[in-house]
Write a protein that holds these residues in place. Structure first.
Motif, PDB file in Angstrom:
ATOM      1  N   LYS A 180      -9.589   3.515 -10.351  1.00  0.00           N
ATOM      2  CA  LYS A 180      -8.676   2.637  -9.670  1.00  0.00           C
ATOM      3  C   LYS A 180      -9.761   2.320  -7.554  1.00  0.00           C
ATOM      4  N   ASP A 181     -10.104   4.280  -7.559  1.00  0.00           N
ATOM      5  CA  ASP A 181     -10.698   4.139  -6.252  1.00  0.00           C
ATOM      6  C   ASP A 181     -11.567   2.837  -6.196  1.00  0.00           C
ATOM      7  N   ARG A 182     -12.247   2.523  -6.760  1.00  0.00           N
ATOM      8  CA  ARG A 182     -13.710   1.385  -7.120  1.00  0.00           C
ATOM      9  C   ARG A 182     -13.099   0.022  -7.391  1.00  0.00           C
ATOM     10  N   ILE A 183     -11.888  -0.437  -7.512  1.00  0.00           N
ATOM     11  CA  ILE A 183     -11.193  -2.144  -7.182  1.00  0.00           C
ATOM     12  C   ILE A 183     -11.176  -2.429  -5.945  1.00  0.00           C
ATOM     13  N   LEU A 199      -2.942  -2.280  -0.284  1.00  0.00           N
ATOM     14  CA  LEU A 199      -3.152  -2.000  -1.686  1.00  0.00           C
ATOM     15  C   LEU A 199      -3.910  -0.912  -2.178  1.00  0.00           C
ATOM     16  N   GLY A 200      -4.785  -0.456  -0.881  1.00  0.00           N
ATOM     17  CA  GLY A 200      -6.014   0.713  -1.623  1.00  0.00           C
ATOM     18  C   GLY A 200      -7.060  -0.046  -2.520  1.00  0.00           C
ATOM     19  N   MET A 201      -7.809  -1.309  -1.858  1.00  0.00           N
ATOM     20  CA  MET A 201      -8.713  -2.560  -2.662  1.00  0.00           C
ATOM     21  C   MET A 201      -9.011  -2.271  -1.712  1.00  0.00           C
ATOM     22  N   GLY A 236      -2.791   4.317   6.079  1.00  0.00           N
ATOM     23  CA  GLY A 236      -2.709   6.350   5.330  1.00  0.00           C
ATOM     24  C   GLY A 236      -3.050   6.187   4.416  1.00  0.00           C
ATOM     25  N   HIS A 237      -3.909   5.295   3.732  1.00  0.00           N
ATOM     26  CA  HIS A 237      -4.596   5.863   2.361  1.00  0.00           C
ATOM     27  C   HIS A 237      -5.458   7.364   2.767  1.00  0.00           C
TER      28      HIS A 237
END
Length: 339
Positions: A180-183, A199-201, A236-237
């Motif tokens: 998920k951290d590599r999308i 969304l943290g992409m 805030g990731h």
């Protein structure tokens, strides 16, 4: 330091001038190019996805094969059109490819690009919900995909299964922790870049962008990247984001290079229409290494990004494209502090 990889559109053509005259040619050569790129020191092998075209389409068999043949290089896409995707099946494919590669998958997804056919996603069985657009549908598919990547159980198990189940609700398998951290999201506008950040992409910015200010591409992209990073910070990731830009860059090292790229290539941005919006298309760079270094030093977006993807002319064959990549790595990147 900057990660440098290649991005292949995977064209093939029956033309006698093409080094890839069939789908088999381009698939097998894509694997070989990833191996060659790793050998010369590149950091990534990325592949474009287009449907209904004589180009690369279904990415996961290729990504799995590249992952099995290489040891270090990142493997990825730029980008998968989420309008065409079943997020549930995609989870299984992506998890398998990532595990085969040992956790090297960097998966670029997006709304997609202009199509070869009208509403091609309808032939795949997908249609926007009432009141939604195809862009909305792509984002809905992406959100489902991101949620599934958490690896949480959601399906009620059969009380009489063929094989024993772990306790609780079941998730899709195989699950690859950390994927998920590599999308990455391919963003054409500032707004979609900021949406991806919340969304943290990670962010992929291509050789074209929605023209939102009339400024050169590299300046608009640099502003986009800064807005993306500000939105990431505000969200805030806990981890640092990654950002890539794509460029066509050719170091003129010999007569063959000069024949292919020495003249006639645009040295300024171009303006065009893409899906009813005004777009700015980035210039190509082609010059001797010392001149390239001076030119690329002025590119603000490359300076902002941590990853540079070199678009390669895949129809010229594996050996020539490996030479193109190696020339940038050895003769240009050190002069810019990238190596």
């Amino acid at each position: 330091m900057k990660k440098i990889g290649f991005l292949s559109f995977g064209h093939w053509s029956p033309s006698p001038q093409s080094g890839t005259r069939s789908a088999a040619d381009v698939l097998l050569q894509s694997i070989d190019l990833a191996v060659a790129a790793e050998e010369v020191g590149a950091d990534g092998a990325y592949f474009r996805v287009h449907h209904f075209a004589q180009q690369l389409s279904s990415p996961f068999p290729l990504l799995a094969a590249v992952g099995a043949r290489t040891k270090r290089i990142e493997i990825g896409t730029g980008v998968i059109d989420m309008r065409y995707e079943n997020p549930f099946y995609m989870i299984e494919d992506a998890g398998s490819a990532d595990l085969i590669s040992g956790g090297r998958l960097q998966l670029g997804i997006s709304r997609g690009s202009p199509e070869q056919v009208i509403d091609g996603w309808r032939h795949f069985g997908y249609a926007p919900a009432e009141g939604e657009t195809d862009q909305d549908m792509a984002r809905d598919h992406a959100l489902t995909f991101l949620n599934l990547l958490d690896g949480k159980g959601f399906a009620k198990p059969n009380p009489r299964p063929m094989f024993p189940n772990p306790p609780g609700l079941l998730r899709l398998e195989p699950h690859s922790a950390g994927l998920k951290d590599r999308i990455w999201w391919g963003a054409a506008s500032d707004a979609t870049a900021e949406w991806a950040a919340t969304l943290g992409m990670n962010l992929q910015s291509s050789t074209l962008k929605v023209d939102e200010s009339g400024e050169p591409l590299h300046i608009q992209q640099a502003k986009q990247i800064r807005k993306y990073r500000a939105a990431w910070k505000e969200a805030g990731h806990s981890r640092a984001p990654r950002v890539s830009v794509s460029r066509s860059i050719f170091a003129l090292m010999n007569d063959t290079d000069r024949m292919y790229f020495g003249t006639g290539r645009p040295e300024q941005d171009q303006i065009g229409q893409i899906d009813n919006f005004r777009a700015v298309f980035g210039r190509s760079y082609a010059a001797e290494p010392d001149k390239l270094i001076d030119q690329l030093r002025q590119d603000e977006a490359i300076a902002e990004a941590d990853t540079l993807l070199l678009t390669v002319p895949n129809q010229l064959g594996v050996d020539y494209n490996a030479h193109v990549i190696e020339a940038i790595l050895k003769h240009v990147a050190p002069g810019l502090g990238w190596r």
